[in-house]
Design an enzyme around this catalytic site. Structure first.
Site, PDB file in Angstrom:
ATOM      1  N   SER A   9       1.201  -7.333   7.903  1.00  0.00           N
ATOM      2  CA  SER A   9       0.271  -6.778   6.917  1.00  0.00           C
ATOM      3  C   SER A   9      -1.117  -6.592   7.510  1.00  0.00           C
ATOM      4  O   SER A   9      -1.758  -7.544   7.941  1.00  0.00           O
ATOM      5  CB  SER A   9       0.195  -7.714   5.705  1.00  0.00           C
ATOM      6  OG  SER A   9      -0.964  -7.435   4.958  1.00  0.00           O
ATOM      7  N   SER A  43      -7.476   3.814   3.904  1.00  0.00           N
ATOM      8  CA  SER A  43      -7.627   2.574   4.692  1.00  0.00           C
ATOM      9  C   SER A  43      -8.906   2.601   5.520  1.00  0.00           C
ATOM     10  O   SER A  43      -9.647   1.607   5.588  1.00  0.00           O
ATOM     11  CB  SER A  43      -6.442   2.392   5.637  1.00  0.00           C
ATOM     12  OG  SER A  43      -5.291   2.085   4.913  1.00  0.00           O
ATOM     13  N   GLN A  98      -3.654  -5.826   5.808  1.00  0.00           N
ATOM     14  CA  GLN A  98      -4.625  -6.415   4.886  1.00  0.00           C
ATOM     15  C   GLN A  98      -4.858  -7.881   5.226  1.00  0.00           C
ATOM     16  O   GLN A  98      -6.001  -8.350   5.257  1.00  0.00           O
ATOM     17  CB  GLN A  98      -4.139  -6.267   3.445  1.00  0.00           C
ATOM     18  CG  GLN A  98      -4.077  -4.800   3.007  1.00  0.00           C
ATOM     19  CD  GLN A  98      -3.525  -4.615   1.611  1.00  0.00           C
ATOM     20  OE1 GLN A  98      -3.023  -5.558   0.998  1.00  0.00           O
ATOM     21  NE2 GLN A  98      -3.584  -3.398   1.101  1.00  0.00           N
ATOM     22  N   ARG A 142     -12.629   0.282   5.105  1.00  0.00           N
ATOM     23  CA  ARG A 142     -13.181  -0.444   6.257  1.00  0.00           C
ATOM     24  C   ARG A 142     -14.567   0.057   6.610  1.00  0.00           C
ATOM     25  O   ARG A 142     -15.472  -0.735   6.914  1.00  0.00           O
ATOM     26  CB  ARG A 142     -12.220  -0.326   7.454  1.00  0.00           C
ATOM     27  CG  ARG A 142     -10.970  -1.190   7.259  1.00  0.00           C
ATOM     28  CD  ARG A 142      -9.842  -0.727   8.142  1.00  0.00           C
ATOM     29  NE  ARG A 142      -8.682  -1.619   8.084  1.00  0.00           N
ATOM     30  CZ  ARG A 142      -7.779  -1.627   7.105  1.00  0.00           C
ATOM     31  NH1 ARG A 142      -7.905  -0.803   6.077  1.00  0.00           N
ATOM     32  NH2 ARG A 142      -6.741  -2.458   7.141  1.00  0.00           N
ATOM     33  N   GLY A 153      -5.275  -3.529  -3.750  1.00  0.00           N
ATOM     34  CA  GLY A 153      -4.913  -4.692  -2.941  1.00  0.00           C
ATOM     35  C   GLY A 153      -5.802  -4.785  -1.712  1.00  0.00           C
ATOM     36  O   GLY A 153      -6.182  -5.884  -1.281  1.00  0.00           O
ATOM     37  N   ARG A 209       1.600   6.230  -5.795  1.00  0.00           N
ATOM     38  CA  ARG A 209       2.520   6.863  -4.836  1.00  0.00           C
ATOM     39  C   ARG A 209       3.865   7.213  -5.489  1.00  0.00           C
ATOM     40  O   ARG A 209       4.523   8.159  -5.080  1.00  0.00           O
ATOM     41  CB  ARG A 209       2.716   5.980  -3.596  1.00  0.00           C
ATOM     42  CG  ARG A 209       1.405   5.756  -2.851  1.00  0.00           C
ATOM     43  CD  ARG A 209       1.556   5.406  -1.404  1.00  0.00           C
ATOM     44  NE  ARG A 209       0.303   4.842  -0.904  1.00  0.00           N
ATOM     45  CZ  ARG A 209      -0.757   5.545  -0.509  1.00  0.00           C
ATOM     46  NH1 ARG A 209      -0.734   6.858  -0.539  1.00  0.00           N
ATOM     47  NH2 ARG A 209      -1.851   4.943  -0.076  1.00  0.00           N
ATOM     48  N   ASP A 266       4.006   2.893   3.097  1.00  0.00           N
ATOM     49  CA  ASP A 266       3.416   3.643   1.976  1.00  0.00           C
ATOM     50  C   ASP A 266       4.133   4.977   1.740  1.00  0.00           C
ATOM     51  O   ASP A 266       4.002   5.564   0.665  1.00  0.00           O
ATOM     52  CB  ASP A 266       1.931   3.921   2.234  1.00  0.00           C
ATOM     53  CG  ASP A 266       1.083   2.655   2.081  1.00  0.00           C
ATOM     54  OD1 ASP A 266       1.608   1.629   1.596  1.00  0.00           O
ATOM     55  OD2 ASP A 266      -0.107   2.703   2.450  1.00  0.00           O
TER      56      ASP A 266
END
Ligand code: S3P
Length: 426
Positions: free
Chosen positions: A165, A22, A167, A26, A93, A386, A312
């Site tokens: 979320s 993540s 995202q 970014r 995603g 995962r 996750d």
């Protein structure tokens, strides 16, 4: 690729990890947006982050890979170029949703798509707020591909997140960074907060949730990023160590952002012997080591508010639940249905292969704990990274081991997984 995994006798040693996925996405996007050169150390080398890198290159961003670090030559506020072909987010995603925010505010047309799994995942959740801001987006009935047209009607919004979320939140933030007026986002359930941390956005508590404030004064500048090790990649090794007698593992320099530690809190509630030691200050995100020792676990209820923060890790927590005492019961996890695979279906189908009775709900599942399956089966990863790593950990705990298909998915988030396993198991 199908491979057989045999029972391990002991887990011991030390591991470090590539950068958190993540945070890596970014760092790349913020560096590309900034005007000038940024340095990124310990980038995640998985395929998902590579998809973000490729999309940014298609938008004209020069990224030099010096092995130990990347140099990103940022384009500044108006410097992105119209891509010559459709952008490909692959399986990611995060790439598709985060870049939607950025593409919505460009003065050129662009299109983004992804692989078969990503094309089944909902995009309406990002299109809706971006359209509310005035973005001109065409979707395939709420799914990929998305086409972005220039819009001169963009304006700030006050938005209440309906799905917890990060995202969606980040897509809105990326668009809002281009506007001088204040956009606010209210979220009732905490989702991961890396975007807020890394951009230094003000987050103000209110009686019914946190309010994030965004405007162009928070637009990113060039900087150096040292990305802490991926805590979600670490979760598989933590659970393996907890379940193999006489095991002891130390994981160094991993991300210790409290929003990402909910799975550790849950394991501790189950009786896990896990200690965390924070390192001294890093760039925007906490880092430290985690020490894990074999423990007797018992299933305890999930705290509902914590579900978005450990979403996750639910597949690997399910593996822990199989061997812990008492019933495992998960509810309020509908989001699992729209991950890289339908993770409720994927987990339940594999658990049932072992002859264990599972009750399935729309938002979770329940099964008895304290199982002693012998294995010798063929599990299906459903092409989901995962799920694949969770099943490998499961196979390593079974008397007769197990085979698992479709293992190449592991490379999506952790290409070092197999080497790391070899290093700490015997
Ligand atoms: C991510 C947010 C989460 C998580 C995903 C990465 C991110 O997804 O499941 O693996 O980097 O923002 P949602 O935003 O859909 O909850």
């Amino acid at each position: 690729m199908t491979e057989k995994f045999n029972k391990v006798l002991q887990v011991s040693g030390e591991l470090t990890f590539d950068g958190d996925k993540s945070v890596s996405h970014r760092a790349l996007i913020f560096s590309a947006m900034a005007e000038g050169d940024s340095i990124i150390r310990n980038i995640n080398r998985g395929l998902d982050v590579n998809s973000t890198m490729n999309c940014l290159r298609e938008l004209g961003v020069r990224i030099e890979d010096k092995n130990d670090f990347l140099i990103v030559h940022g384009k500044g506020l108006k410097g992105f170029e119209r891509p010559e072909r459709m952008l490909d987010a692959g399986n990611s995603g995060t790439t598709a949703r985060l870049l939607s925010g950025l593409l919505s505010v460009q003065n050129f047309k662009s299109e983004i798509t992804g692989d078969e799994s990503l094309c089944r995942r909902p995009m309406k959740r990002v299109c809706d707020p971006l359209r509310e801001m005035g973005a001109n987006i065409k979707s395939n009935d709420g799914f990929l591909p998305l086409t972005f047209f220039p819009s001169n009607e963009l304006s700030a919004i006050r938005y209440q997140l309906t799905i917890p979320s990060a995202q969606v939140k980040t897509a809105i933030i990326l668009a809002a960074l281009h506007l001088d007026e204040d956009t606010t986002i209210k979220e009732t359930a905490g989702s991961r907060n890396h975007t807020e941390n890394m951009l230094g956005l003000p987050v103000n508590p209110s009686p019914d949730g946190n309010i994030i404030l965004i405007n162009s004064s928070f637009y990113p500048s060039p900087r150096e990023y040292d990305i802490p090790g991926d805590i979600s990649s670490a979760s598989f090794f933590i659970v393996l160590c907890l379940l193999v007698p006489d095991s002891h593992l130390v994981l160094k320099s991993v991300l210790l952002n409290s929003q990402r530690l909910a799975f550790i809190k849950h394991l501790q509630n189950m009786g896990a012997d896990i200690t965390m030691l924070k390192d001294d200050g890093t760039s925007g995100e906490l880092t430290g080591s985690i020490e894990v020792k074999y423990s007797q676990l018992r299933n305890v209820p999930f705290v509902n508010e914590m579900i978005p923060s450990l979403i996750d890790e639910l597949p690997i927590l399910t593996i822990a639940g199989l061997f812990a005492e008492g019933d495992f019961c998960l509810t309020n996890a509908n989001e699992l249905r729209v991950k890289e695979s339908d993770r409720i279906e994927s987990m339940v189908a594999n658990i049932r292969l072992m002859g264990i009775n599972v009750d399935v709900y729309e938002d979770g599942y329940k099964f008895p704990g304290n199982n002693t399956p012998t294995g010798g089966l063929l599990f299906d990863s459903y092409g989901d990274h995962r799920i694949a790593m969770s099943l490998i950990i499961l196979a390593l705990l079974l008397k007769d081991g197990a085979k698992i298909n479709n293992l190449s998915a592991v490379k999506i988030s952790n290409p070092n997984f197999f080497d790391q396993l070899k290093k700490i198991t015997r």
